[in-house]
Design a protein around this motif. Structure first.
Motif, PDB file in Angstrom:
ATOM      1  N   ILE A  60       0.822  -1.346   0.074  1.00  0.00           N
ATOM      2  CA  ILE A  60      -0.172   0.097   0.266  1.00  0.00           C
ATOM      3  C   ILE A  60       0.926   1.175  -0.057  1.00  0.00           C
ATOM      4  O   ILE A  60       1.884   1.348   0.748  1.00  0.00           O
ATOM      5  CB  ILE A  60      -0.935  -0.146   1.255  1.00  0.00           C
ATOM      6  CG1 ILE A  60      -1.837  -1.384   1.427  1.00  0.00           C
ATOM      7  CG2 ILE A  60      -1.720   1.130   1.375  1.00  0.00           C
ATOM      8  CD1 ILE A  60      -2.423  -1.429   2.669  1.00  0.00           C
ATOM      9  N   ILE A  66       0.408   5.392   0.265  1.00  0.00           N
ATOM     10  CA  ILE A  66      -0.573   6.584   0.430  1.00  0.00           C
ATOM     11  C   ILE A  66       0.043   7.942   0.133  1.00  0.00           C
ATOM     12  O   ILE A  66       1.314   8.336   0.482  1.00  0.00           O
ATOM     13  CB  ILE A  66      -1.144   6.562   1.851  1.00  0.00           C
ATOM     14  CG1 ILE A  66      -1.753   5.211   2.314  1.00  0.00           C
ATOM     15  CG2 ILE A  66      -1.851   7.722   2.073  1.00  0.00           C
ATOM     16  CD1 ILE A  66      -1.901   5.155   3.577  1.00  0.00           C
ATOM     17  N   ALA A 124       1.754   0.671   5.530  1.00  0.00           N
ATOM     18  CA  ALA A 124       1.700   1.351   4.204  1.00  0.00           C
ATOM     19  C   ALA A 124       2.871   2.365   4.304  1.00  0.00           C
ATOM     20  O   ALA A 124       3.221   2.766   5.283  1.00  0.00           O
ATOM     21  CB  ALA A 124       0.372   2.351   4.094  1.00  0.00           C
TER      22      ALA A 124
END
Length: 998
Positions: A310, A312, A432
Motif C-alpha cells: 500500500i 499513500i 503502508a
C-alpha cells in the motif's frame, strides 16, 4: 455526416458533398480530421496554414476558419461538431463517421481473423478496407507540409494493407488472379521489394518461371539505378529458390476435410482498465513519482512479503495528489497485466462514496453479474479478495477520507498493489508507505504556467510570471486556473493578471493557509464569465450527481438546449467545469471537488431557497420526461408503466429522439442522476416525482441487473409516499418492489408486496395498477404449480386490460394463458390464444411482446411434434430479439431452437444453440433460463445415449429450479433425471458381451 480523407478531402451530409471553402479552411479541417477526437492546438493549425513564417494575424485567421466550418456544419444539423478548448479545438466524430477510422477498424479485424486462422474472412476484411480509398494518397490536393506529413502515414498503411492481403491470397492459392494487380502496383511503387517478391511467387506458381526471373532482373536494375544497392536478401533467396525449383515455393494444398470445431473455451476473466486518461501536461513531481514507482516495484518483487503493498499519497486539497497518482499508475500499468481498478471516494465531499458501492463497481468490472452480487459488505469484500487472490492488479483509491472507507477495498494477497490519495495520512493502515505532497517549487510552477499559457508568452514576462506563481502560492490548482485564464485571453499581459490578483490582497494573504487562496482564484474566474454562465455554475450545485449533461443545464435555467450548450462551453473554457467524456449531445461535464464547494457557497449566497426548489423540480421533471421517452423507445410504447401527475419539463421532440436514440446507453449515462434524483425528490417533498422516477428507472435496473439501485431507490420512494399518505404511490412502489423480488427469485416476499399493492390499487379504483399486479401474482401461481389460481388471476387481469383497451398488456396475458394450456397438454387451445396475442402485440407496436408470443408459438409447434415449423418460428423470433437487444429473451428462444433442432435430428446444431443459451443466461445472471437450457442439454444427452452427461445436466438444472422454488419444473426434471440414472445403472450392469450381468 461523413468525413473522408482516404483520397481528396470530402464532407458528405445527407448524400450531398459540402463546399468546405477555400484552401485555409480545407487545411484547417484536414488537420482536425487527421486528429479526430483529439485536441489540436491553435499553433499547430496556424503552422499548417502558413508554415513556419506566421503572420501577426495567424491566430485570428484560424478562428475565422473555425467559425466558417462551424456555420457550415450547423447548417446541416451538426452544430457541436467542433468543440473549443482552452488551447485549441477538437473535431468530434462518432463511430463510422470518419473513413480513416473505419479503415483502421477493418484492418484490425482482418489481422485478428488472420491470427485466428480465418484467412478467407481476413481477406474479405482487407479488401473491404481497401475499397474505401478513392485515390492513391490520403488528402490529395491539400498543399500543406504538416497535412501531407500526417497523411503519408495513412498512405503507407494502405500499401502495407494491400501487401498483407496479397500475402494471404497467395496462401489461399489465388496466384493467377493476383498477377495483374501486382503488375500495376509495382508500376506505382517500383521500389517496394515485397511487391516484387509477391509477383515473382505468383508468376512461378502460375507456371511462368521465366517471367518470374525477369521480374527479379528488372528489380535489381531498378534498385541499383535508383538507390545504388542490391535487392534485399529475401528477394535474392527467392530468386535462388525459383532457379532450383524449391519445393517450398509450391502453393499450399487446401484442406478438403471440414475440421471438427472444438468445444467453446471458457471465456477468460475480464481485464478491467478503469484508470482515468493519462495527464497530457503533467509537470514536475519527479521525486514523488519515483518514490511511488520504486515502492510498488520493490513490493511486487519481494518474495518475502505477504501483505498487500500500500502506498499513500497524502497532502492538502488542490495539491495535485490525483494527478500524481493517475500519472504514476499509467507508468506502472505494465507490471499489473490483470488490470487496473480506480475509484474516486470523494473524501472531501459531504456524501462520501461507500465501500459497498465501490465493491459493486469493482466486482462488475471483474465479471460478476448483477444477480450474483452479494448483498452485504463483508460478503462483497470476500468475493473481491477471492477474485484478486492470484491476479496482478493495481487498485487506485482516490481521495479517501478514513481507514474504514478503505479497508474493505484492499486485496488480500501481495499479488496486487494499492495506491491511495488522501488529505490525511491514514496512519491506521498498517505497513503502508507514505509519500507526502507539498506545493510546487518556483521552477515547477513556471513550467506548468508555460505549458498552459504558452512558453513564448511566459519567457517574455519572466518576472511577472514568477510573481504570479508566488501569488498563487505555488498550488497546482491555482496555477492551472491562472494559466487557463491567460490562455483564454491572448490579448492580456501576465502583468494584467498579476494586478488583478493583487486587488484581492486580504484573501491572497490567506493563500498559504489552506483553501482560502483557491477560493480567491476560483472567484476571479467565476467573475470573468457572463451572468447566465454564473447562474448555471451555481445551479449545477443543486444536483447531487457526479456529472452533468447539457439538458440538465437547460432545465436548471429554463432555457433552450442550444443556449445551455454554449454556457457549458463557456464554463469549460474558463476551467470552472471539466469535460468528462461523451461528445455532441451526449457530452458530459463535472466539477473538481474544490470548485464544487465554491459553487455550493455561491448557490447559498446568491439563490433563494424558493429559486433552488423550483430549479430542482424543473430538472427532475425533465429527467422524468426523458426516462419515459427512453422507456417508450426501448419497449415500443408506454407498457408495464404506472405514472403520476408529477409535472414534466418537456424538451423538443427532435432533441429527445436524439438523446434517447439508444435508450439503455442513455439510461446508463444518467444512472447517477436517476439514483440521486429520486432521493433529492423525496427530500424536497416532490413525492410524485420521487416514486415516478423510481418506477421509470426500473427499465435500466432490470435490464442491467442493478439490483442494489433498484432496492435503494424504491425503499427511499416508498418511505416518502408513506409519510405523505400517497396511496397510489405506495401501491406503485410495492408493485415494483414485488417485481424486484421476482427478479431475485424471492417469491414469498414478492407475493406479500403484490397482495398489499392489490389491496391499495383496488381501494382507489385503479384498474391499471390492479391488473399489472394480478398478472404478476398469476406468474407466482404458475411457478408454484397452482394452475387454477394462475388461470383465474390471468383472466381477471385480461378483462381489465381489455376494458382499458391496452392491446400489448392483453397480448402479454394471453401468451401466458397459452403457456398454461400448453402445460396442461392442450396445444390447440394454446394456439388459439397465441393467434389473438400475436395480432394484439403487432397492432400495439411492441416487438418485445411479439417475440415472447412467437416463442410460445414455437413451444406449441413442439407440443404438436412439428419441429420444422417450430424451428422457423424460433429463427424469426431470434432475429427480432437480437435486434432489440434482449439477452434474457434470446436465452429462452435459443433453448426452444435447440429443442427443435434436436427433434429434427440435427444434434450438432441443437447443442450449439443450447450451449449458447446457457452462456447467455449465465452472463445475465438469470437462473430460470439457465436451468431450462440445462434441461435441454440433458434431453440432448439422453437422445445421444450419453446417460452420464444427461445426469450431470439434469442435476444442475434441478438445483437451479429448487433455488428459485419452481415445483412444476422440479417435477419435470426429476422424471427425466430418474430416466437418466436408470440408464446409467443399466449400463453399469452390462458385461463385455453386451449381456446383462447378475
Amino acid at each position: 455526416m461523413e468525413f473522408r480523407i482516404l483520397g481528396p478531402l470530402e464532407v458528405i451530409a445527407d448524400a450531398e458533398r459540402l463546399d468546405v471553402g477555400g484552401a485555409r479552411q480545407r487545411i484547417t479541417l484536414a488537420i482536425l480530421m487527421l486528429d479526430a477526437n483529439r485536441l489540436v492546438t491553435v499553433d499547430r493549425l496556424a503552422e499548417a496554414i502558413y508554415g513556419e513564417q506566421l503572420p501577426p494575424t495567424a491566430r485570428a485567421q484560424v478562428q475565422i476558419c473555425i467559425s466558417s466550418l462551424r456555420r457550415l456544419f450547423a447548417a446541416h444539423g451538426a452544430p457541436d461538431t467542433i468543440a473549443t478548448h482552452s488551447r485549441g479545438y477538437i473535431l468530434r466524430v462518432g463511430d463510422g463517421q470518419l473513413d480513416a477510422q473505419r479503415f483502421e477498424a477493418l484492418t484490425a479485424e482482418a489481422r485478428r481473423a488472420r491470427n485466428a486462422g480465418n484467412l478467407e474472412e481476413a481477406v474479405t476484411k482487407y479488401r473491404t478496407a481497401l475499397k474505401m480509398w478513392r485515390g492513391d494518397e490520403a488528402l490529395q490536393g491539400i498543399e500543406s507540409r504538416p497535412v501531407q506529413a500526417s497523411a503519408s502515414r495513412l498512405t503507407e498503411e494502405r500499401i502495407t494493407t494491400n501487401e498483407d492481403c496479397i500475402n494471404l491470397e497467395l496462401e489461399l492459392g489465388r496466384h493467377q488472379e493476383l498477377v495483374g494487380e501486382l503488375t500495376s502496383l509495382i508500376e506505382e511503387y517500383p521500389l517496394r521489394e515485397r511487391l516484387r517478391g509477391q509477383l515473382m511467387l505468383a508468376l512461378y506458381r502460375s507456371g511462368r518461371r521465366a517471367e518470374a526471373l525477369q521480374v527479379y532482373r528488372l528489380a535489381r536494375e531498378t534498385m541499383i539505378e535508383e538507390l545504388g544497392i542490391e535487392p534485399n536478401e529475401q528477394l535474392q533467396r527467392l530468386e535462388h529458390a525459383i532457379l532450383t525449383a524449391d519445393e517450398s515455393l509450391e502453393p499450399p494444398v487446401q484442406a478438403t476435410k471440414v475440421p471438427v470445431e472444438p468445444p467453446p473455451a471458457a471465456a477468460p476473466p475480464p481485464v478491467p482498465f478503469l484508470l482515468p486518461s493519462a495527464i497530457a501536461d503533467f509537470t514536475g513531481r519527479t521525486k514523488q513519482v519515483d518514490a511511488i514507482e520504486r515502492e510498488l516495484a520493490l513490493a511486487s518483487e519481494d518474495p518475502t512479503r505477504f501483505a498487500v503493498p500500500i502506498v499513500i499519497v497524502a497532502g492538502k486539497g488542490g495539491i495535485g495528489k490525483t494527478t500524481v497518482a493517475v500519472h504514476t499508475a499509467h507508468m506502472v500499468a505494465e507490471r499489473f497485466p490483470d488490470g487496473q481498478l480506480f475509484a474516486d471516494l470523494h473524501g472531501g465531499a459531504s456524501r462520501q462514496v461507500s465501500p459497498m458501492h465501490v465493491l459493486e463497481r469493482f466486482l462488475r468490472a471483474l465479471g460478476v453479474p448483477g444477480n450474483a452480487m452479494p448483498e452485504g459488505l463483508e460478503e462483497r469484500a470476500e468475493m473481491y479478495r477471492a477474485l484478486l487472490a492470484d491476479r496482478r492488479t493495481l487498485v487506485v483509491l482516490d481521495d479517501a477520507a478514513t481507514e474504514s472507507q478503505v479497508l474493505p477495498l484492499l486485496p488480500g494477497t501481495r499479488m496486487s498493489a494499492v495506491l491511495i490519495t488522501s488529505r490525511s495520512r491514514l496512519a491506521g493502515l498498517a505497513g503502508a508507505i507514505h509519500v507526502d505532497m507539498d506545493v510546487f517549487d518556483s521552477d515547477q510552477s513556471m513550467e506548468l504556467l508555460s505549458r498552459i499559457a504558452g512558453t513564448v508568452r511566459v519567457r517574455s514576462e519572466v518576472s511577472a510570471a514568477k510573481e504570479l506563481a508566488e501569488l498563487c502560492g505555488q498550488l497546482p490548482l491555482a496555477l492551472r486556473i491562472a494559466g487557463a485564464r491567460l490562455s483564454a485571453r491572448p490579448h492580456w499581459s501576465i502583468e494584467q493578471l498579476v494586478s488583478r490578483l493583487e486587488d484581492e490582497t486580504r484573501r491572497l494573504d490567506e493563500l498559504n493557509h489552506g483553501d482560502m487562496g483557491i477560493r480567491a482564484s476560483i472567484s476571479l474566474t467565476y467573475e470573468s464569465v457572463g451572468e447566465e454562465a454564473r447562474r448555471l455554475f451555481r445551479r449545477l450545485a443543486i444536483l447531487d450527481t457526479g456529472h452533468f449533461s447539457v439538458w440538465m443545464g437547460a432545465a436548471l435555467l429554463d432555457r433552450p438546449f442550444a443556449e445551455a450548450a454554449d454556457l457549458f462551453d463557456e464554463l469549460a473554457d474558463a476551467q470552472l467545469i471539466e469535460t468528462a467524456g461523451g461528445y455532441g449531445l451526449h457530452s458530459l461535464y463535472n466539477f473538481h471537488d474544490l470548485i464544487r464547494v465554491f459553487s455550493r457557497e455561491r448557490l447559498a449566497a446568491e439563490e433563494t431557497p424558493a429559486e433552488r426548489k423550483v430549479a430542482l423540480e424543473r430538472v427532475l421533471g425533465a429527467l422524468l420526461f426523458l426516462t419515459e421517452a427512453a422507456h417508450r423507445r426501448e419497449y415500443g410504447g408506454e407498457y408495464i408503466q404506472i405514472h403520476s401527475d408529477a409535472p414534466r419539463w418537456p424538451l423538443p421532440e427532435r432533441l429527445v429522439a436524439s438523446l434517447v436514440a439508444e435508450p439503455l446507453p442513455w439510461y446508463e449515462r444518467e444512472r447517477p442522476l436517476l439514483v440521486s434524483g429520486i432521493r433529492q425528490a423525496a427530500q424536497a417533498g416532490f413525492v410524485d416525482l420521487s416514486w415516478d422516477l423510481a418506477i421509470s428507472a426500473v427499465t435500466l435496473f432490470e435490464s442491467r441487473v442493478y439490483l442494489d439501485d433498484w432496492r435503494e431507490t424504491h425503499e427511499t420512494a416508498l418511505a416518502a409516499v408513506r409519510q405523505a399518505s400517497n396511496v397510489r404511490g405506495e401501491a406503485a412502489m410495492l408493485y415494483s418492489r414485488g417485481v424486484l423480488h421476482i427478479t431475485e427469485k424471492r417469491f414469498p416476499e414478492a407475493r406479500q408486496d403484490f397482495e398489499e399493492a392489490t389491496r391499495l390499487f383496488t381501494g382507489i379504483g385503479d384498474d391499471q395498477g390492479t391488473a399489472l399486479v394480478l398478472r404478476n401474482i398469476a406468474f407466482l401461481d404458475r411457478m408454484s404449480g397452482d394452475v387454477d389460481q394462475a388461470t383465474a388471476h390471468y383472466e381477471r387481469a385480461l378483462a381489465m386490460f381489455e376494458r382499458m383497451g391496452d392491446q400489448v398488456a392483453s397480448a402479454y396475458v394471453l401468451h401466458n394463458l397459452a403457456q398454461l394450456r400448453l402445460d396442461a397438454g392442450d396445444p390447440e387451445a394454446a394456439s388459439a390464444l397465441l393467434s389473438d396475442a400475436l395480432a394484439l402485440s403487432r397492432d400495439g407496436g411492441s416487438r418485445r411482446v411479439e417475440t415472447q408470443v412467437l416463442h410460445r408459438m414455437g413451444d406449441t409447434y413442439l407440443a404438436w411434434n412439428e419441429p420444422d415449423l417450430a424451428a422457423d418460428i424460433f429463427d424469426t423470433a431470434l432475429g427480432m430479439v437480437r435486434d432489440i437487444g434482449d439477452p434474457v429473451g434470446e436465452a429462452y428462444i435459443l433453448t426452444g431452437l435447440g429443442i427443435a433442432r434436436l427433434r429434427q435430428g440435427q444434434t450438432a446444431r441443437a447443442e450449439n444453440a443450447l450451449r449458447d443459451a446457457v452462456r447467455l443466461a449465465r452472463t445475465t445472471g438469470d437462473r430460470l433460463p439457465e436451468a431450462r437450457s440445462l434441461l435441454g442439454l440433458g434431453e440432448l444427452a439422453l437422445a445421444c445415449e450419453d446417460a452420464g452427461h444427461a445426469v450431470m445436466h439434469f442435476e444442475q438444472a434441478l438445483s437451479l429450479f429448487r433455488s428459485i422454488r419452481t415445483p412444476m419444473y422440479e417435477a419435470r426434471t426429476l422424471i427425466m433425471l430418474a430416466e437418466a440414472r436408470a440408464m446409467v445403472e443399466s449400463e453399469g450392469r452390462m458385461g463385455e458381451s453386451g449381456e446383462l450381468v447378475g
